[in-house]
Design a protein around this motif. Sequence first.
Motif, PDB file in Angstrom:
ATOM      1  N   GLY A  53       0.801  -1.212   0.000  1.00  0.00           N
ATOM      2  CA  GLY A  53       0.000   0.000   0.000  1.00  0.00           C
ATOM      3  C   GLY A  53       0.834   1.263   0.000  1.00  0.00           C
ATOM      4  N   GLY A  54       2.153   1.114   0.213  1.00  0.00           N
ATOM      5  CA  GLY A  54       3.044   2.266   0.155  1.00  0.00           C
ATOM      6  C   GLY A  54       3.200   2.976   1.484  1.00  0.00           C
ATOM      7  N   PRO A  55       4.021   4.016   1.500  1.00  0.00           N
ATOM      8  CA  PRO A  55       4.326   4.717   2.753  1.00  0.00           C
ATOM      9  C   PRO A  55       3.150   5.433   3.386  1.00  0.00           C
ATOM     10  N   ASP A  56       2.105   5.745   2.620  1.00  0.00           N
ATOM     11  CA  ASP A  56       0.925   6.385   3.214  1.00  0.00           C
ATOM     12  C   ASP A  56       0.096   5.407   4.047  1.00  0.00           C
ATOM     13  N   ILE A  57       0.182   4.129   3.721  1.00  0.00           N
ATOM     14  CA  ILE A  57      -0.581   3.102   4.438  1.00  0.00           C
ATOM     15  C   ILE A  57       0.257   2.467   5.537  1.00  0.00           C
ATOM     16  N   GLN A  58       1.567   2.519   5.408  1.00  0.00           N
ATOM     17  CA  GLN A  58       2.458   1.840   6.360  1.00  0.00           C
ATOM     18  C   GLN A  58       2.181   2.183   7.826  1.00  0.00           C
ATOM     19  N   PRO A  59       1.915   3.450   8.197  1.00  0.00           N
ATOM     20  CA  PRO A  59       1.650   3.711   9.626  1.00  0.00           C
ATOM     21  C   PRO A  59       0.441   2.942  10.160  1.00  0.00           C
ATOM     22  N   ALA A 327      -5.903  -0.859  13.663  1.00  0.00           N
ATOM     23  CA  ALA A 327      -5.697   0.589  13.727  1.00  0.00           C
ATOM     24  C   ALA A 327      -6.908   1.335  13.202  1.00  0.00           C
ATOM     25  N   ALA A 328      -7.491   0.844  12.102  1.00  0.00           N
ATOM     26  CA  ALA A 328      -8.676   1.500  11.542  1.00  0.00           C
ATOM     27  C   ALA A 328      -9.819   1.490  12.544  1.00  0.00           C
ATOM     28  N   ALA A 329     -10.011   0.379  13.234  1.00  0.00           N
ATOM     29  CA  ALA A 329     -11.096   0.290  14.210  1.00  0.00           C
ATOM     30  C   ALA A 329     -10.881   1.265  15.360  1.00  0.00           C
ATOM     31  N   ARG A 330      -9.644   1.421  15.793  1.00  0.00           N
ATOM     32  CA  ARG A 330      -9.354   2.384  16.863  1.00  0.00           C
ATOM     33  C   ARG A 330      -9.634   3.807  16.407  1.00  0.00           C
ATOM     34  N   ILE A 331      -9.266   4.120  15.162  1.00  0.00           N
ATOM     35  CA  ILE A 331      -9.541   5.450  14.631  1.00  0.00           C
ATOM     36  C   ILE A 331     -11.052   5.676  14.542  1.00  0.00           C
ATOM     37  N   GLY A 332     -11.777   4.702  13.992  1.00  0.00           N
ATOM     38  CA  GLY A 332     -13.219   4.833  13.869  1.00  0.00           C
ATOM     39  C   GLY A 332     -13.900   4.992  15.223  1.00  0.00           C
ATOM     40  N   ALA A 333     -13.468   4.188  16.199  1.00  0.00           N
ATOM     41  CA  ALA A 333     -14.054   4.279  17.540  1.00  0.00           C
ATOM     42  C   ALA A 333     -13.773   5.632  18.173  1.00  0.00           C
ATOM     43  N   ALA A 334     -12.554   6.139  17.986  1.00  0.00           N
ATOM     44  CA  ALA A 334     -12.204   7.438  18.561  1.00  0.00           C
ATOM     45  C   ALA A 334     -13.037   8.558  17.946  1.00  0.00           C
ATOM     46  N   LEU A 335     -13.237   8.498  16.630  1.00  0.00           N
ATOM     47  CA  LEU A 335     -14.012   9.538  15.963  1.00  0.00           C
ATOM     48  C   LEU A 335     -15.491   9.462  16.319  1.00  0.00           C
ATOM     49  N   ASP A 343      -0.984   5.913  18.259  1.00  0.00           N
ATOM     50  CA  ASP A 343       0.075   6.911  18.378  1.00  0.00           C
ATOM     51  C   ASP A 343       0.663   7.257  17.007  1.00  0.00           C
ATOM     52  N   GLY A 344       0.867   8.543  16.794  1.00  0.00           N
ATOM     53  CA  GLY A 344       1.536   9.009  15.593  1.00  0.00           C
ATOM     54  C   GLY A 344       0.664   9.065  14.360  1.00  0.00           C
ATOM     55  N   ILE A 345      -0.621   8.782  14.482  1.00  0.00           N
ATOM     56  CA  ILE A 345      -1.512   8.797  13.319  1.00  0.00           C
ATOM     57  C   ILE A 345      -2.537   9.914  13.485  1.00  0.00           C
ATOM     58  N   TYR A 350      -7.447  11.257   6.878  1.00  0.00           N
ATOM     59  CA  TYR A 350      -8.374  10.309   6.254  1.00  0.00           C
ATOM     60  C   TYR A 350      -9.803  10.831   6.217  1.00  0.00           C
ATOM     61  N   ALA A 351     -10.014  12.078   6.612  1.00  0.00           N
ATOM     62  CA  ALA A 351     -11.360  12.626   6.720  1.00  0.00           C
ATOM     63  C   ALA A 351     -11.999  12.808   5.345  1.00  0.00           C
ATOM     64  N   PRO A 352     -13.296  12.562   5.233  1.00  0.00           N
ATOM     65  CA  PRO A 352     -13.971  12.738   3.938  1.00  0.00           C
ATOM     66  C   PRO A 352     -14.018  14.193   3.485  1.00  0.00           C
ATOM     67  N   ALA A 353     -13.764  15.131   4.392  1.00  0.00           N
ATOM     68  CA  ALA A 353     -13.786  16.547   4.016  1.00  0.00           C
ATOM     69  C   ALA A 353     -12.783  16.872   2.931  1.00  0.00           C
TER      70      ALA A 353
END
Length: 357
Positions: A53-59, A327-335, A343-345, A350-353
């Motif tokens: 997925g490249g460096p944008d997906i790596q984190p 990681a995606a689930a943690r981001i979704g839950a936080a939002l 950490d560090g993300i 990734y916002a639809p805006a």
Amino acid sequence: MSYDIAIVGAGIAGASLAAAIGDRARVLLLEGEERPGYHATGRSAAFWSETYGGPDIQPLTTASGAALQAGGYLDPLGAVHIGRGEDAPAIAALLDEFAASPVALAAIDPQPLIPGLLPAWTLGVSEPTCAYIDVARLHGDGLAQAARSGTTLVSGARLAAATRRDRAWRIEIEDGRAFSATILVDAAGAWADEVAVRSGVRPIGITPYRRTMVQLQTDPLVPATLPFVIDVNGGFYFKPEAGGRLWLSPHDEHPVVAHDVAAEELDVAIAIDRFEQAVDWRVVRVERRWAGLRSFAPDRLPVYGMAEPGFFWFAGQGGFGIQTAPAAARIGAALLLGGASPDGIDPGRYAPARFRS
């Protein structure tokens, strides 16, 4: 019954999100098929690679690694990116892309690691952290955790329409059933834009793509010590499977209308031709062939966040949705409910805006 959050799609995205939030909200998980994970999650190539997925997906992938390891979902595999002499710039670019990241990469001679590799393939980059991932158990455990937390899973529930009134969604299913929820989460993968349209929300332009996989019997049989092998130019990848078999993909991406895709003969032939240009093994037979769907937003980054009042995107996770699921689930839950993202993300990237004109 009225729910706090209704999630459309019970693949790895919806299942992992429901597991992350189910003990803090009344969650409804709607799946259009009779079996969750039918189109993409259940057809994965089943590997975890920090470079994929490249460096944008790596984190996101790296942030998911500890949870996947702790859950016993990863088994050692290792990867080798290979190239010919003319591919030296691509090899150098790969090393440079991840030079500032925590991913351990090293230039190597690939010949000793890949039996039968043809002499032209003289360049290699090792990625020792690459691993098998137990996709079925990860997905099943997510659904089980969601159920234990009180999530209601409804299968065979294809969305017909969703309408928002008085800060609540009326969600109508094609068979006539209806549900109510305060927040509607679009985790519908290849159908994400369609779900948005049926909810009166402007689509983002998430495009489904078909990816081909084949299982081969070869002569000689594939050694269990073979690493995951990736053409540095993206022409193919293959990895060992149980019984000395090989999983091979031509790394194709064909834009399609979301549907139950199948492997096409031309793509299978292309995969085998590229494989035979890399190694001197004989293909004895094609034992299985299948295709799965991957879906990307226009900038090929996932989309997490509220687009309009009460409508939350959790889609566009390409072919990396499984390896980034924790990681995606943690981001979704936080939002959705508050709390910390990995950490560090920065979830804002990734916002639809970002797609608003």
